[in-house]
Design a protein around this motif. Structure first.
Motif, short mmCIF file in Angstrom:
data_model
loop_
_atom_site.label_atom_id
_atom_site.label_comp_id
_atom_site.label_asym_id
_atom_site.label_seq_id
_atom_site.Cartn_x
_atom_site.Cartn_y
_atom_site.Cartn_z
N ASP A 11 6.55 -4.06 8.04
CA ASP A 11 5.76 -5.36 8.18
C ASP A 11 4.11 -5.03 7.78
O ASP A 11 3.35 -5.46 8.35
N HIS A 13 0.91 -5.26 5.74
CA HIS A 13 0.06 -6.09 5.33
C HIS A 13 -1.25 -5.26 4.93
O HIS A 13 -1.54 -4.44 5.43
N LEU A 22 -0.48 -7.09 -0.27
CA LEU A 22 0.77 -6.94 0.31
C LEU A 22 0.80 -7.81 1.47
O LEU A 22 -0.03 -7.56 2.59
N GLN A 23 2.14 -8.55 1.71
CA GLN A 23 1.94 -9.49 2.85
C GLN A 23 3.43 -9.33 3.47
O GLN A 23 4.31 -9.86 3.25
N VAL A 25 5.47 -6.58 4.00
CA VAL A 25 6.44 -5.73 3.27
C VAL A 25 7.20 -4.88 4.28
O VAL A 25 6.70 -4.01 4.92
N LEU A 216 9.03 -6.30 -6.25
CA LEU A 216 7.95 -7.06 -5.49
C LEU A 216 7.49 -8.04 -6.39
O LEU A 216 7.61 -8.14 -7.50
N ARG A 220 5.26 -9.24 -2.08
CA ARG A 220 6.41 -9.40 -1.09
C ARG A 220 7.65 -8.82 -1.76
O ARG A 220 7.83 -8.83 -2.87
#
Ligand SMILES: Nc1ncnc2c1ncn2[C@@H]1O[C@H](COP(=O)(O)OP(=O)(O)OP(=O)(O)O)[C@@H](O)[C@H]1O
Length: 273
Positions: A11, A13, A22-23, A25, A216, A220
């Motif tokens: 998770d 970010h 990154l959100q 991941v 990606l 995401r």
């Protein structure tokens, strides 16, 4: 020798001051696996590698290497586990190839670390691994872009880590040396049980050489599986924004892409959002 290490991003970010990258991941790279990371320019691939190398820290979530949270490891302990070949490197005036590759040994020792007796064989082996030992006494500045790229790969190998993160390792290389580098990485991964993550723009290399492809888009993960599972016309469109077809290599069986044309942004938006 320690055994191979897996990488877990949980998770994750991450954002630079003015930009969220990154959100959430989640990526698990199994020990000894060769994973290709693909996606459009600016989608966050290099940022993900820098997080996995401990050079950046997540704003939220965790990065685990061999089961240990990087947040709890010193810079030196991290450098003993993971080497990163950066996408671009600053110029190094007056430095010979051997000297540059030796820097890989210092990475795990810190700037004041002394090279030990056993280090030189590791440097020589790294030079040999990528076939650049004949340039050992040349100035790095006097090499071509492709030659320098291979020397930088030798520097990453000289760090002698279980985990290797390669950001576009075939950039600047002619086709012969692209294949040579890909096959070298595959061979070293097998011989030394390395865990490898490579950012690749060439989907042909990813489909042929990687065991797994992680795609990606907009920070995401939108695809994660074997090349046969994920390399489809939908992936070409959705992740790389090109229309194309996908076939199979008649001998090896891996997916082969036939990109046709870039999708206009509007068509892309209409199709997938
Ligand atoms: N140091 C930085 N400060 C601010 N923004 C940055 C920084 N580095 C990268 N970015 C931005 O973060 C986003 C992700 O960059 P990143 O380098 O991870 O992309 P990438 O997927 O590796 O792209 P490419 O395929 O072009 O190498 C981009 O929008 C980029 O402009």
């Amino acid at each position: 020798m320690t055994k191979s290490m897996g990488i877990h991003l949980e998770d994750v970010h991450f954002g630079y001051p003015a930009r969220s990258v990154l959100q959430g991941v989640d990526v698990t790279v199994r020990p000894g696996e060769l994973t290709a990371l693909i996606g459009l320019n600016g989608c966050g691939k290099s940022t993900l590698l820098r997080l996995a190398a401990g050079l950046l820290q997540p704003n939220q979530g965790r990065v685990l290497l061999g089961g240990d949270d990087l947040a709890g490891l010193s810079r030196r302990a991290t450098a003993a586990r993971v080497a990163l070949l950066h996408q671009s490197a600053p110029a190094v005036p007056g430095m010979t190839v051997r000297h540059l590759v030796r820097q890989g040994r210092y990475a795990a020792r810190g700037p004041l670390g002394m090279l030990r007796e056993g280090d030189d064989p590791v440097v020589r082996r790294a030079l040999r691994d990528v076939g650049v030992e004949q340039w050992a006494d040349r100035d790095v500045d006097a090499l071509s872009g492709g030659e320098r790229q291979r020397v930088r790969l030798a520097m990453a190998l000289a760090q002698d880590t279980r985990v290797l993160l390669l950001d576009e390792p075939t950039t600047y290389l002619d086709l012969h040396h692209q294949l040579d580098v890909m096959q070298t990485v595959v061979r070293l991964r097998e011989e030394r049980e390395l865990t490898v993550v490579m950012v690749l723009h060439d989907l042909a290399h990813a489909a042929r050489f990687a065991e797994r492809i992680v795609a990606l888009r907009d920070g995401r993960v939108v695809a994660d599986g074997t090349p046969k599972e994920v390399v489809t016309p939908g992936l070409l469109a959705d992740v790389l924004n090109v229309a194309g077809r996908v076939g199979r290599d008649p001998e090896g069986g891996w997916p082969v892409c036939y990109p046709d044309h870039p999708l206009p942004a509007l068509e892309y938006e209409n199709q997938f959002h």
